[in-house]
Scaffold this motif. Structure first.
Motif, PDB file in Angstrom:
ATOM      1  N   LEU A 434     -33.619 -50.094 -32.649  1.00 52.27           N
ATOM      2  CA  LEU A 434     -33.986 -48.777 -32.955  1.00 52.27           C
ATOM      3  C   LEU A 434     -33.720 -48.268 -34.223  1.00 52.27           C
ATOM      4  O   LEU A 434     -34.282 -47.405 -34.725  1.00 52.27           O
ATOM      5  CB  LEU A 434     -33.892 -47.568 -31.889  1.00 52.27           C
ATOM      6  CG  LEU A 434     -34.675 -48.014 -30.487  1.00 52.27           C
ATOM      7  CD1 LEU A 434     -34.076 -46.776 -29.529  1.00 52.27           C
ATOM      8  CD2 LEU A 434     -36.060 -47.959 -30.752  1.00 52.27           C
ATOM      9  N   GLY A 435     -32.998 -49.007 -34.773  1.00 54.71           N
ATOM     10  CA  GLY A 435     -32.303 -48.632 -36.254  1.00 54.71           C
ATOM     11  C   GLY A 435     -31.115 -47.655 -36.531  1.00 54.71           C
ATOM     12  O   GLY A 435     -31.184 -47.125 -37.466  1.00 54.71           O
ATOM     13  N   VAL A 436     -30.559 -47.473 -35.278  1.00 57.07           N
ATOM     14  CA  VAL A 436     -29.280 -46.269 -35.380  1.00 57.07           C
ATOM     15  C   VAL A 436     -28.310 -47.419 -35.950  1.00 57.07           C
ATOM     16  O   VAL A 436     -27.849 -48.331 -35.462  1.00 57.07           O
ATOM     17  CB  VAL A 436     -29.224 -46.125 -33.882  1.00 57.07           C
ATOM     18  CG1 VAL A 436     -27.800 -45.141 -33.831  1.00 57.07           C
ATOM     19  CG2 VAL A 436     -30.106 -45.517 -33.286  1.00 57.07           C
ATOM     20  N   SER A 437     -27.516 -46.596 -36.582  1.00 57.73           N
ATOM     21  CA  SER A 437     -25.864 -47.117 -37.123  1.00 57.73           C
ATOM     22  C   SER A 437     -25.163 -47.303 -35.905  1.00 57.73           C
ATOM     23  O   SER A 437     -24.673 -46.032 -35.368  1.00 57.73           O
ATOM     24  CB  SER A 437     -25.537 -46.305 -38.396  1.00 57.73           C
ATOM     25  OG  SER A 437     -26.417 -46.511 -39.519  1.00 57.73           O
ATOM     26  N   ALA A 438     -24.640 -48.309 -35.314  1.00 54.67           N
ATOM     27  CA  ALA A 438     -23.724 -47.942 -34.193  1.00 54.67           C
ATOM     28  C   ALA A 438     -22.793 -49.249 -34.145  1.00 54.67           C
ATOM     29  O   ALA A 438     -22.825 -50.208 -35.111  1.00 54.67           O
ATOM     30  CB  ALA A 438     -24.786 -48.720 -33.006  1.00 54.67           C
ATOM     31  N   VAL A 439     -21.620 -49.158 -33.660  1.00 51.57           N
ATOM     32  CA  VAL A 439     -20.524 -49.699 -33.390  1.00 51.57           C
ATOM     33  C   VAL A 439     -20.258 -50.048 -31.736  1.00 51.57           C
ATOM     34  O   VAL A 439     -20.321 -49.188 -31.029  1.00 51.57           O
ATOM     35  CB  VAL A 439     -19.242 -49.480 -33.928  1.00 51.57           C
ATOM     36  CG1 VAL A 439     -17.971 -50.179 -33.769  1.00 51.57           C
ATOM     37  CG2 VAL A 439     -19.389 -49.384 -35.522  1.00 51.57           C
ATOM     38  N   TYR A 440     -19.990 -51.362 -31.518  1.00 52.57           N
ATOM     39  CA  TYR A 440     -19.708 -51.671 -30.196  1.00 52.57           C
ATOM     40  C   TYR A 440     -18.334 -52.291 -29.940  1.00 52.57           C
ATOM     41  O   TYR A 440     -17.952 -53.305 -30.684  1.00 52.57           O
ATOM     42  CB  TYR A 440     -20.757 -52.648 -29.297  1.00 52.57           C
ATOM     43  CG  TYR A 440     -20.318 -52.769 -27.759  1.00 52.57           C
ATOM     44  CD1 TYR A 440     -20.576 -51.688 -26.869  1.00 52.57           C
ATOM     45  CD2 TYR A 440     -19.629 -53.910 -27.509  1.00 52.57           C
ATOM     46  CE1 TYR A 440     -20.011 -51.978 -25.701  1.00 52.57           C
ATOM     47  CE2 TYR A 440     -19.190 -54.225 -26.229  1.00 52.57           C
ATOM     48  CZ  TYR A 440     -19.280 -53.115 -25.335  1.00 52.57           C
ATOM     49  OH  TYR A 440     -19.061 -53.385 -24.195  1.00 52.57           O
ATOM     50  N   ARG A 441     -17.394 -51.698 -29.186  1.00 53.40           N
ATOM     51  CA  ARG A 441     -16.077 -52.469 -28.980  1.00 53.40           C
ATOM     52  C   ARG A 441     -16.009 -52.900 -27.354  1.00 53.40           C
ATOM     53  O   ARG A 441     -16.059 -52.131 -26.512  1.00 53.40           O
ATOM     54  CB  ARG A 441     -15.171 -51.386 -29.356  1.00 53.40           C
ATOM     55  CG  ARG A 441     -14.984 -51.281 -30.858  1.00 53.40           C
ATOM     56  CD  ARG A 441     -14.246 -52.500 -31.456  1.00 53.40           C
ATOM     57  NE  ARG A 441     -13.978 -52.378 -32.890  1.00 53.40           N
ATOM     58  CZ  ARG A 441     -15.299 -52.724 -34.042  1.00 53.40           C
ATOM     59  NH1 ARG A 441     -16.541 -53.108 -33.365  1.00 53.40           N
ATOM     60  NH2 ARG A 441     -15.287 -52.322 -35.037  1.00 53.40           N
ATOM     61  N   SER A 442     -15.689 -54.203 -27.330  1.00 55.00           N
ATOM     62  CA  SER A 442     -15.328 -54.597 -26.129  1.00 55.00           C
ATOM     63  C   SER A 442     -13.864 -54.580 -25.754  1.00 55.00           C
ATOM     64  O   SER A 442     -13.001 -54.983 -26.686  1.00 55.00           O
ATOM     65  CB  SER A 442     -15.785 -56.068 -25.899  1.00 55.00           C
ATOM     66  OG  SER A 442     -15.150 -56.686 -24.461  1.00 55.00           O
ATOM     67  N   VAL A 443     -13.493 -53.667 -24.813  1.00 55.25           N
ATOM     68  CA  VAL A 443     -12.042 -53.352 -24.735  1.00 55.25           C
ATOM     69  C   VAL A 443     -11.360 -54.199 -23.473  1.00 55.25           C
ATOM     70  O   VAL A 443     -12.112 -54.313 -22.317  1.00 55.25           O
ATOM     71  CB  VAL A 443     -11.867 -51.955 -24.506  1.00 55.25           C
ATOM     72  CG1 VAL A 443     -10.332 -51.382 -24.281  1.00 55.25           C
ATOM     73  CG2 VAL A 443     -12.500 -51.369 -25.710  1.00 55.25           C
ATOM     74  N   LEU A 444     -10.145 -54.526 -23.566  1.00 58.68           N
ATOM     75  CA  LEU A 444      -9.508 -55.297 -22.217  1.00 58.68           C
ATOM     76  C   LEU A 444      -9.332 -54.274 -21.250  1.00 58.68           C
ATOM     77  O   LEU A 444      -8.890 -53.021 -21.440  1.00 58.68           O
ATOM     78  CB  LEU A 444      -8.255 -55.834 -23.010  1.00 58.68           C
ATOM     79  CG  LEU A 444      -7.148 -56.425 -21.726  1.00 58.68           C
ATOM     80  CD1 LEU A 444      -7.714 -57.821 -21.307  1.00 58.68           C
ATOM     81  CD2 LEU A 444      -5.986 -56.724 -22.232  1.00 58.68           C
ATOM     82  N   GLY A 445      -9.667 -54.899 -20.008  1.00 57.78           N
ATOM     83  CA  GLY A 445      -9.255 -54.001 -18.888  1.00 57.78           C
ATOM     84  C   GLY A 445     -10.297 -53.379 -18.250  1.00 57.78           C
ATOM     85  O   GLY A 445     -11.384 -53.464 -18.505  1.00 57.78           O
ATOM     86  N   GLU A 446     -10.128 -52.809 -16.974  1.00 66.36           N
ATOM     87  CA  GLU A 446     -11.217 -52.026 -16.290  1.00 66.36           C
ATOM     88  C   GLU A 446     -11.177 -50.619 -16.606  1.00 66.36           C
ATOM     89  O   GLU A 446     -10.754 -50.291 -17.716  1.00 66.36           O
ATOM     90  CB  GLU A 446     -10.594 -52.370 -14.669  1.00 66.36           C
ATOM     91  CG  GLU A 446      -9.374 -51.948 -14.057  1.00 66.36           C
ATOM     92  CD  GLU A 446      -8.967 -50.442 -14.586  1.00 66.36           C
ATOM     93  OE1 GLU A 446      -9.482 -49.616 -13.888  1.00 66.36           O
ATOM     94  OE2 GLU A 446      -7.848 -50.483 -15.411  1.00 66.36           O
ATOM     95  N   HIS A 447     -11.654 -49.942 -15.726  1.00 66.16           N
ATOM     96  CA  HIS A 447     -12.080 -48.579 -16.173  1.00 66.16           C
ATOM     97  C   HIS A 447     -10.904 -47.544 -16.819  1.00 66.16           C
ATOM     98  O   HIS A 447     -11.042 -47.034 -17.916  1.00 66.16           O
ATOM     99  CB  HIS A 447     -12.808 -47.639 -15.064  1.00 66.16           C
ATOM    100  CG  HIS A 447     -13.581 -46.453 -15.684  1.00 66.16           C
ATOM    101  ND1 HIS A 447     -14.597 -46.481 -16.196  1.00 66.16           N
ATOM    102  CD2 HIS A 447     -13.460 -45.199 -15.184  1.00 66.16           C
ATOM    103  CE1 HIS A 447     -15.175 -45.447 -16.585  1.00 66.16           C
ATOM    104  NE2 HIS A 447     -14.541 -44.528 -15.901  1.00 66.16           N
ATOM    105  N   VAL A 448      -9.947 -47.639 -16.050  1.00 64.45           N
ATOM    106  CA  VAL A 448      -8.731 -46.757 -16.317  1.00 64.45           C
ATOM    107  C   VAL A 448      -7.799 -47.547 -17.571  1.00 64.45           C
ATOM    108  O   VAL A 448      -7.618 -46.516 -18.677  1.00 64.45           O
ATOM    109  CB  VAL A 448      -7.901 -46.697 -15.238  1.00 64.45           C
ATOM    110  CG1 VAL A 448      -6.367 -45.903 -15.437  1.00 64.45           C
ATOM    111  CG2 VAL A 448      -8.407 -45.872 -14.004  1.00 64.45           C
ATOM    112  N   ILE A 449      -7.588 -48.644 -17.678  1.00 66.97           N
ATOM    113  CA  ILE A 449      -6.961 -49.478 -18.652  1.00 66.97           C
ATOM    114  C   ILE A 449      -7.841 -49.394 -19.989  1.00 66.97           C
ATOM    115  O   ILE A 449      -7.021 -49.029 -21.221  1.00 66.97           O
ATOM    116  CB  ILE A 449      -6.431 -50.783 -18.337  1.00 66.97           C
ATOM    117  CG1 ILE A 449      -5.550 -50.943 -17.373  1.00 66.97           C
ATOM    118  CG2 ILE A 449      -5.985 -51.529 -19.409  1.00 66.97           C
ATOM    119  CD1 ILE A 449      -5.123 -52.292 -16.578  1.00 66.97           C
ATOM    120  N   ALA A 450      -9.198 -49.522 -19.845  1.00 66.07           N
ATOM    121  CA  ALA A 450     -10.066 -49.456 -21.137  1.00 66.07           C
ATOM    122  C   ALA A 450     -10.078 -48.184 -21.656  1.00 66.07           C
ATOM    123  O   ALA A 450     -10.361 -47.815 -22.881  1.00 66.07           O
ATOM    124  CB  ALA A 450     -11.334 -50.052 -20.586  1.00 66.07           C
ATOM    125  N   ALA A 451      -9.961 -46.920 -20.862  1.00 72.47           N
ATOM    126  CA  ALA A 451      -9.926 -45.670 -21.320  1.00 72.47           C
ATOM    127  C   ALA A 451      -8.645 -45.329 -22.403  1.00 72.47           C
ATOM    128  O   ALA A 451      -9.001 -44.589 -23.180  1.00 72.47           O
ATOM    129  CB  ALA A 451      -9.780 -44.616 -20.132  1.00 72.47           C
TER     130      ALA A 451
END
Length: 475
Positions: A434-451
């Motif tokens: 849609l043309g948005v300036s965006a960044v995505y990061r894949s983080v190690l871990g499940e929900h708590v660790i990734a937080a």
């Protein structure tokens, strides 16, 4: 104690459904005065040995468990809400599943003149500096609780609350003091679960560890930023309903700008949230162009992680496992705004939804996940999560194709099993297209660790947006 009450209540309601005698036994003596059980001979059997849910289970539950007595819950000055097609019985059920009052008018009472107020217009302001330290945990100048007009999921006037925390000392940076909008994962069904209630009333057992970890508020205050904490579930505590949450967040920004225009009228605002807080942040950026277009140049960006962006995915990842208690609580929260869901609840679900469970926080009602129950046991029709009815709820809560007008930072645990990264990656791809300036990061871990692991870079990204640095685009 609340955990034990919920656990035993759930067991008492569910064990009769799950139990069965391995060997035939003579029936126990009849108890005088009790009605006989209904004839179940014509109904389909219970789940088979593999645990599969058979089509007649919901009918079997309603035959065994009678409908509960439904009593409307009084809401202070609450308007009569007209909902097309709703029956009187369903209207009474809706009232009965709403959160109970907490005996504080700023949270309970509906203003009489909401129709005549613009969204974001202040209704009441209360100084809560003396009690807010229960959540802030560090020195600050003052904290004020704001009550303001907002809009529900169907465009009707409503209200919400938020707390503005102002740090010690004058702002030393250029321009006006920035404001970080900290959308906490409230994840609760009762009004006592909100950060606003905690900061207005002091230390309470409903405080969640996610109110402090990661230390978003504390780091922002040390940086000299003001922090705005919306109670984004609205007066009906519509947990997991993104449209309500998005409206409340945006109207909290409007309320702050209206309260202190000299201090914050020219400020940059940035929004952050994780998990349940990501629902609110995601909702806010999606509805902003239509609902609050004047804030597009005010909000510098939004960073959110552990993103429940697609409930169809969650229906596969959170049902019939340890997350099922949270999943069912979210369905009840959404049903408070989307009443059609209540009409699909069976008698067992109605008993639970009108019991004290309706005022609990996720840290307590989430314990029902220990029973590993599927949501099928709460529905009055087969295979509810794969139905056309569910597909409509998935569609309206996903808000697909709605473009964020502000830069985005999205992150998710790659090893997530309850909120899979698939939903966050799909959202990133959608916004890029849609043309948005965006960044995505894949983080190690499940929900708590990734937080924890995803938090530092997300905060660095947000700090740069609040400092006026242009957002990078990694689409």
């Amino acid at each position: 104690m609340r955990f034990l009450r919920v656990f035993f209540l759930t067991m008492l309601l569910v064990i009769p459904l799950m139990g069965g005698r391995a060997n035939a036994e003579p029936p126990p003596p009849a108890i005088p005065g009790l009605p006989a059980l209904p004839d179940l001979s014509g109904l389909p059997p219970l789940p088979d040995a593999s645990g599969a849910i058979l089509p007649g289970l919901q009918q079997w539950i309603d035959a065994v468990i009678p409908a509960p007595p439904i009593n409307a819950v009084p809401q202070v000055n609450s308007p009569t809400i007209e909902i097309a097609g709703i029956t009187p019985e369903l209207a009474t059920l809706r009232s009965a599943v709403l959160p109970a009052p907490v005996r504080d008018p700023i949270f309970d009472a509906w203003p009489a003149d909401l129709d005549g107020l613009e969204p974001g217009r202040l209704i009441e302001v209360r100084d809560v500096t003396a009690t807010a330290s229960a959540l802030v945990l560090m020195p600050f100048d003052r904290a004020v609780l704001l009550k303001f007009r907002t809009t529900d999921a169907h465009g009707r006037p409503s209200y919400a609350t938020a707390t503005l925390v102002i740090p010690v000392g004058a702002w030393q940076g250029p321009g006006a003091r920035p404001v970080l909008v900290n959308n906490l994962p409230i994840d609760g069904l009762g009004r006592e679960c909100t950060p606003g209630y905690t900061m207005a009333h002091g230390w309470d057992s409903e405080i969640s560890v996610t109110d402090y970890i990661p230390p978003t508020m504390q780091l922002a205050l040390l940086r000299g930023y003001a922090v705005l904490v919306p109670d984004h579930e609205g007066p009906w505590m519509a947990y997991a309903e993104p449209v309500v949450a998005g409206h409340a967040v945006l109207d909290s920004i409007r309320a702050v700008r209206g309260l202190l225009p000299d201090d914050f009228g020219a400020s940059r605002f940035g929004m952050v949230g994780y998990s349940g807080g990501a629902i609110a942040t995601h909702g806010a950026v999606k509805v902003m162009p239509e609902y609050a277009p004047e804030l597009i140049d005010v909000v510098a960006g939004a960073a959110f992680g552990g993103v429940p962006a697609d409930y169809e995915i969650l229906s596969r990842s959170m049902n019939a496992n340890l997350a099922s208690g949270v999943f069912m609580g979210a369905v009840l929260g959404i049903a408070r705004e989307r009443t059609e869901i209540l009409g699909r609840m069976n008698n067992l679900a109605q008993w639970i939804a009108t019991s004290p469970v309706k005022d609990l926080c996720a840290s307590v009602f989430g314990a029902a996940g220990l029973l590993l129950l599927p949501i099928d046991i709460a529905a009055n029709f087969p295979d509810p999560l794969n139905s056309d009815f569910a597909a409509q709820i998935y569609r309206v809560t996903k808000m697909e194709g709605m473009k964020s007008p502000v830069p985005l930072y999205i992150y998710n645990g790659e090893q997530e099993w309850w909120i899979p990264a698939e939903g966050a990656r799909n959202l990133f791809r959608e916004q890029c297209a849609l043309g948005v300036s965006a960044v995505y990061r894949s983080v190690l871990g499940e929900h708590v660790i990734a937080a924890g692991l995803g938090f530092p870079e997300a905060m660095i990204w947000m700090d740069q947006r609040l400092q006026g640095v242009p957002a990078p685009n990694e689409c």
